[in-house]
Scaffold this motif. Sequence first.
Motif, PDB file in Angstrom:
ATOM      1  N   VAL A 376       0.869  -1.334   0.085  1.00 18.78           N
ATOM      2  CA  VAL A 376      -0.276  -0.203  -0.156  1.00 18.78           C
ATOM      3  C   VAL A 376       0.673   0.890   0.069  1.00 18.78           C
ATOM      4  CG1 VAL A 376      -1.702   1.065   1.317  1.00 18.78           C
ATOM      5  CG2 VAL A 376      -1.708  -0.945   1.738  1.00 18.78           C
ATOM      6  N   THR A 377       0.461   2.756  -0.703  1.00 19.32           N
ATOM      7  CA  THR A 377       1.286   3.871  -0.856  1.00 19.32           C
ATOM      8  C   THR A 377       0.173   4.770  -0.553  1.00 19.32           C
ATOM      9  OG1 THR A 377       2.189   2.245  -2.840  1.00 19.32           O
ATOM     10  CG2 THR A 377       2.431   4.861  -2.360  1.00 19.32           C
ATOM     11  N   VAL A 378       1.395   5.357   0.570  1.00 22.15           N
ATOM     12  CA  VAL A 378       0.291   6.240   2.026  1.00 22.15           C
ATOM     13  C   VAL A 378       0.954   7.899   0.411  1.00 22.15           C
ATOM     14  CG1 VAL A 378      -0.227   7.870   3.256  1.00 22.15           C
ATOM     15  CG2 VAL A 378       0.078   5.278   3.116  1.00 22.15           C
ATOM     16  N   SER A 379       0.246   8.961   0.257  1.00 24.27           N
ATOM     17  CA  SER A 379       1.438  10.006  -0.118  1.00 24.27           C
ATOM     18  C   SER A 379       0.060  11.044   0.840  1.00 24.27           C
ATOM     19  CB  SER A 379       0.705  10.203  -1.557  1.00 24.27           C
ATOM     20  OG  SER A 379       1.802   9.596  -2.502  1.00 24.27           O
ATOM     21  N   ALA A 380       0.748  12.369   0.894  1.00 25.66           N
ATOM     22  CA  ALA A 380       0.191  13.281   2.384  1.00 25.66           C
ATOM     23  C   ALA A 380       0.757  14.649   1.605  1.00 25.66           C
ATOM     24  CB  ALA A 380       0.760  13.260   3.897  1.00 25.66           C
ATOM     25  N   VAL A 381       1.058  15.816   1.826  1.00 27.49           N
ATOM     26  CA  VAL A 381       0.632  16.233   2.190  1.00 27.49           C
ATOM     27  C   VAL A 381      -0.013  17.758   3.036  1.00 27.49           C
ATOM     28  CG1 VAL A 381       1.453  16.696  -0.122  1.00 27.49           C
ATOM     29  CG2 VAL A 381      -0.971  17.588   0.396  1.00 27.49           C
ATOM     30  N   ARG A 382       0.429  18.655   3.492  1.00 31.71           N
ATOM     31  CA  ARG A 382      -0.115  19.729   4.052  1.00 31.71           C
ATOM     32  C   ARG A 382      -0.565  20.780   3.924  1.00 31.71           C
ATOM     33  NH1 ARG A 382       0.566  22.768   8.963  1.00 31.71           N
ATOM     34  NH2 ARG A 382      -1.397  22.911  10.823  1.00 31.71           N
ATOM     35  N   GLY A 383      -1.059  21.574   2.957  1.00 37.29           N
ATOM     36  CA  GLY A 383      -1.535  23.149   2.216  1.00 37.29           C
ATOM     37  C   GLY A 383      -0.211  22.783   0.753  1.00 37.29           C
ATOM     38  N   LEU A 384       0.011  24.948   0.930  1.00 39.90           N
ATOM     39  CA  LEU A 384       0.704  24.414  -0.938  1.00 39.90           C
ATOM     40  C   LEU A 384       1.991  24.314  -0.147  1.00 39.90           C
ATOM     41  CD1 LEU A 384      -1.053  27.127  -2.681  1.00 39.90           C
ATOM     42  CD2 LEU A 384      -1.169  24.421  -2.621  1.00 39.90           C
ATOM     43  N   THR A 385       2.316  24.231   1.220  1.00 37.49           N
ATOM     44  CA  THR A 385       4.007  24.560   1.583  1.00 37.49           C
ATOM     45  C   THR A 385       4.838  23.636   2.122  1.00 37.49           C
ATOM     46  OG1 THR A 385       3.227  24.923   3.230  1.00 37.49           O
ATOM     47  CG2 THR A 385       3.221  26.960   1.886  1.00 37.49           C
ATOM     48  N   VAL A 644      -1.441  36.048  -4.519  1.00 36.92           N
ATOM     49  CA  VAL A 644      -1.584  35.008  -4.777  1.00 36.92           C
ATOM     50  C   VAL A 644      -0.663  34.534  -5.472  1.00 36.92           C
ATOM     51  CG1 VAL A 644      -3.741  36.232  -4.039  1.00 36.92           C
ATOM     52  CG2 VAL A 644      -2.520  35.881  -6.535  1.00 36.92           C
ATOM     53  N   THR A 645      -1.241  32.820  -4.719  1.00 36.16           N
ATOM     54  CA  THR A 645      -0.849  31.972  -5.441  1.00 36.16           C
ATOM     55  C   THR A 645      -1.801  30.703  -5.843  1.00 36.16           C
ATOM     56  OG1 THR A 645       0.905  30.259  -5.021  1.00 36.16           O
ATOM     57  CG2 THR A 645      -0.445  31.164  -3.519  1.00 36.16           C
ATOM     58  N   THR A 646      -0.629  29.880  -6.807  1.00 36.12           N
ATOM     59  CA  THR A 646      -1.579  28.652  -7.365  1.00 36.12           C
ATOM     60  C   THR A 646      -0.442  27.647  -6.995  1.00 36.12           C
ATOM     61  OG1 THR A 646      -0.391  28.165  -9.128  1.00 36.12           O
ATOM     62  CG2 THR A 646      -2.925  28.948  -8.770  1.00 36.12           C
ATOM     63  N   GLY A 647       0.302  27.630  -5.212  1.00 36.57           N
ATOM     64  CA  GLY A 647       1.157  26.773  -5.995  1.00 36.57           C
ATOM     65  C   GLY A 647       2.789  27.576  -5.040  1.00 36.57           C
ATOM     66  N   PRO A 648       3.290  28.322  -5.444  1.00 35.70           N
ATOM     67  CA  PRO A 648       4.766  29.335  -4.899  1.00 35.70           C
ATOM     68  C   PRO A 648       4.446  29.995  -4.049  1.00 35.70           C
ATOM     69  CG  PRO A 648       4.533  28.913  -7.819  1.00 35.70           C
ATOM     70  CD  PRO A 648       3.283  28.462  -7.259  1.00 35.70           C
ATOM     71  N   MET A 649       5.332  30.250  -3.334  1.00 34.42           N
ATOM     72  CA  MET A 649       5.445  31.653  -2.038  1.00 34.42           C
ATOM     73  C   MET A 649       6.047  32.408  -2.787  1.00 34.42           C
ATOM     74  SD  MET A 649       2.982  29.668   0.317  1.00 34.42           S
ATOM     75  CE  MET A 649       2.431  28.758  -1.582  1.00 34.42           C
ATOM     76  N   LEU A 650       5.965  33.904  -2.971  1.00 34.08           N
ATOM     77  CA  LEU A 650       6.264  35.157  -3.085  1.00 34.08           C
ATOM     78  C   LEU A 650       6.209  36.290  -2.225  1.00 34.08           C
ATOM     79  CD1 LEU A 650       7.938  34.836  -5.719  1.00 34.08           C
ATOM     80  CD2 LEU A 650       5.956  36.232  -6.837  1.00 34.08           C
ATOM     81  N   GLU A 651       7.420  36.186  -1.920  1.00 36.38           N
ATOM     82  CA  GLU A 651       7.318  37.856  -1.535  1.00 36.38           C
ATOM     83  C   GLU A 651       8.682  38.843  -1.558  1.00 36.38           C
ATOM     84  OE1 GLU A 651       7.739  36.708   2.853  1.00 36.38           O
ATOM     85  OE2 GLU A 651       8.781  35.737   2.009  1.00 36.38           O
ATOM     86  N   SER A 677       9.179  27.490  -3.140  1.00 35.93           N
ATOM     87  CA  SER A 677       8.209  26.566  -3.239  1.00 35.93           C
ATOM     88  C   SER A 677       8.192  24.674  -3.297  1.00 35.93           C
ATOM     89  CB  SER A 677       7.956  27.305  -4.710  1.00 35.93           C
ATOM     90  OG  SER A 677       6.975  25.436  -6.158  1.00 35.93           O
ATOM     91  N   ALA A 678       6.944  24.874  -2.894  1.00 36.10           N
ATOM     92  CA  ALA A 678       6.713  22.763  -3.265  1.00 36.10           C
ATOM     93  C   ALA A 678       6.587  21.931  -4.433  1.00 36.10           C
ATOM     94  CB  ALA A 678       6.039  22.290  -2.415  1.00 36.10           C
ATOM     95  N   VAL A 679       6.609  23.168  -5.594  1.00 39.19           N
ATOM     96  CA  VAL A 679       6.592  22.354  -6.505  1.00 39.19           C
ATOM     97  C   VAL A 679       7.240  23.217  -7.864  1.00 39.19           C
ATOM     98  CG1 VAL A 679       3.883  21.807  -6.266  1.00 39.19           C
ATOM     99  CG2 VAL A 679       4.529  24.137  -7.259  1.00 39.19           C
ATOM    100  N   PRO A 680       8.006  22.778  -9.075  1.00 35.75           N
ATOM    101  CA  PRO A 680       8.526  23.104  -9.753  1.00 35.75           C
ATOM    102  C   PRO A 680       8.110  24.590  -9.985  1.00 35.75           C
ATOM    103  CG  PRO A 680       8.098  20.908 -10.605  1.00 35.75           C
ATOM    104  CD  PRO A 680       7.636  21.326  -9.366  1.00 35.75           C
ATOM    105  N   VAL A 681       8.977  25.828 -10.166  1.00 40.39           N
ATOM    106  CA  VAL A 681       9.110  26.744 -11.002  1.00 40.39           C
ATOM    107  C   VAL A 681       9.352  27.226 -12.050  1.00 40.39           C
ATOM    108  CG1 VAL A 681       8.102  29.446 -10.438  1.00 40.39           C
ATOM    109  CG2 VAL A 681       7.576  27.717  -9.133  1.00 40.39           C
TER     110      VAL A 681
END
Length: 800
Positions: A376-385, A644-651, A677-681
Amino acid sequence: MRVLILVSSVVIAACPLHAQWTNRYAKVLGYRHHVYLEGYELPTLNQGPTDPAPSPDGTRVAFSARGWIWLLDLRTGTATRLTNGGAMDFRPTWSSDGRRLAYVRDDTRDTWIVVHDLGSGTEQIVDSPAMELDPVFTADDDALIFASASAGQFDLWRLDFESGERTRISERVGIELKPTVSADGRWLVYLHKGGGDRVVARDRESGGETELASERIVSQMRPAVRPDGRTVAYNWATQDGYELRMVAIDDPSTVVVLTTGVRRLPLAPAWDPTGSWIWFTEADAREVMRLHRIRAAGGAPEEVPVLAWDWGAPTGRLRVRTTMGGEQVAARLAIVDANTHPLIPDVGQATFGLQDGRIFFYSPGAVELTVPTGQVTVSAVRGLTTPEERASVAIRAGVVEEVTIQLDDVWNARAAGYLSGDHHFHLNYGGVYTLEPDDLLPMMAGENLDVATPLVANLHNRFEYQTMFGWERGGSPPLVRFGQEVRSHFLGHLGLLNTKTLFWPWVWGPGYQVHGGDDRPNAEALAHAHAEGGLAGYVHPSGPDPFGAENVGSLPVLLPVDGVLGNMDWLEVACLWTDEIGTAEVWYRFLNLGVPIALEAGTDVMNDFYRTMAIGTTRQYVYTGGATSFDAYWRGMREGRSFVTTGPMLELTVDGAMPGDAIAGGRSVQYEVQLASAVPVERIELIVNGEVVVTDDGVHEAGRRTYSGRVDVPQGGWIAARAVGGTAGWPAMDSYAFAHTSPVWLGSVGSTDPAARARAIADLGAAIDAAEARLLQGYGGAQHVPRIIELFTEVRARLR
């Protein structure tokens, strides 16, 4: 054994990746918004019995649960699993001799039909490159009637088992679904959708058709004809919930209501072989489907419990813990067995991610579920970060296996002084559950979301769940306060946030049965929000290239008007259903006119759908300096201290100033951009007055990066940063990564650069001309909308 007995020569490929979500399954003609087809008409994976089908001898009920077909023995109360593959199986139906079952199989990209011989175990496959749904055997068992989109739209087809010949038996404009046949074969009853939704009965002897019921939108409606062919049972949407009804075929004016009640949701009615009972399912307070039946003669529904579940194979238990920094935390989970079949807990809602097809659910930090033996394979995340973490565990029969998944943030919003919010989603919108406001809290915890403003909205001419408006959770996060989506048809949809009362009417304009010709500008609803201390703006406004020659008239009719006149507080730049880059171009034009419109973001998901996205996967981060109240959040949003974001955090800082601030222009300035970012940009861009002045590489994997340098800026205008590109997988759910900061202003808030202002005037002027043409066409002439025409006169004067 699999025997392929139907192949269509018409190929309809699934759409490639777009800049905005369109459809996961092959596109079906006749649906402008494919989300409603996939949300309302496709099967759902639930915990508990779904789509009941009583056997011809009355001893068993077939149903779907956990994405497999089960057979419930009514004498013992034991449900035995019939199917066990990796794909998901739904909507079983019996042959009249009880020897075969037909059902829908779903691999998250396509659906097809399986005809299962209960004696030999042989599976015959009815398939095409398009979707197939809703099989039913003919009365003599010689053929199968089903819905197929192989000709482009969903029509009803007949497949002769002996010859393999397939015949299209409905071709009207629109779609046909859910055929059901009377025991003598005379009556074919089905659901037709197109210019309204209808239950239709076709007399197979005469070929004549009778409309039994009609409404503009009847989400989740499924008709079932009584074996004697005299009556049809169906579930029907009302203002407060769903009713289970019966209607006489020979006199459609004769309607009997069997069940009613606020927030009741009876689903998938089916007759027993005697015609005495109607079976249906309904979710309980924990989103577990329960099997019920009610006498056709009337009376109270009774639950038929499943007393035992026989998996037909060894099972064990899996306990999953998710932690962060040594502390147990809520998380979003997806679990699959060795066949990649999704696994879900014994209670709670399962959700199908429309973008990636993964079935997920929320854990408060520890969850336990029954699973088949094997890997069995388990995947987990918590929010976008948090980057996705996976674990694999071998399940042994009768043993509880435990796995702990450690999650790590690439960025801590609270430590940086930010709160996150999703400002556009609908708690209930015609899905398979009736959710309560408290049901949002586990979702928000699993997505690490601080602020949520679910919008009450109409479902065409039904104004549902009005009583939830006014419900709120204040104090400290999670903060919840209901808002309202006001839909003035093509004038533009509005979001009203932080208001105290509902604005009426919710809807108006051509296409609505009430207020269809109402000469009412959107400015009235926007002013209503302002009078109550709220914030209001336009939601999901734009596709790609909104000012291109082919798209100049694509914007909502009054969006450019209200933007130029400064009637709106914010624009929804990030949304799952629209293109962020295209919408940003609209926002740039307003900024270049000196109108300081703020950013806003929302997923626009429907939480009670099975097929949707997760809330917070498009979100806004507002800088509050560490304050955690609603007041601090609204103040920061209004002042433009956000991204605003669909994935990356930007300051972004410019000469040490943050978005919302103003600095001196006409010189060289020092900028710094922080990307996490938790995903490629793909790339990072610095934007001055709508033009890209600096481009740099993003990140190829989860991580952080700092960008800095100097750039010459004009005397007036603004500067902002954005992150663009890269296919977004978990934790993101949009089609590409995107983030955008609010602007740092040059000179003063609302300052402008003459050249940028001139370009904005030209583009918005063309959009306003096109919008007025659409207005006149929709309303049938200027004489019908004098008040709105006055606004066009005013906005042209303002542009001049």
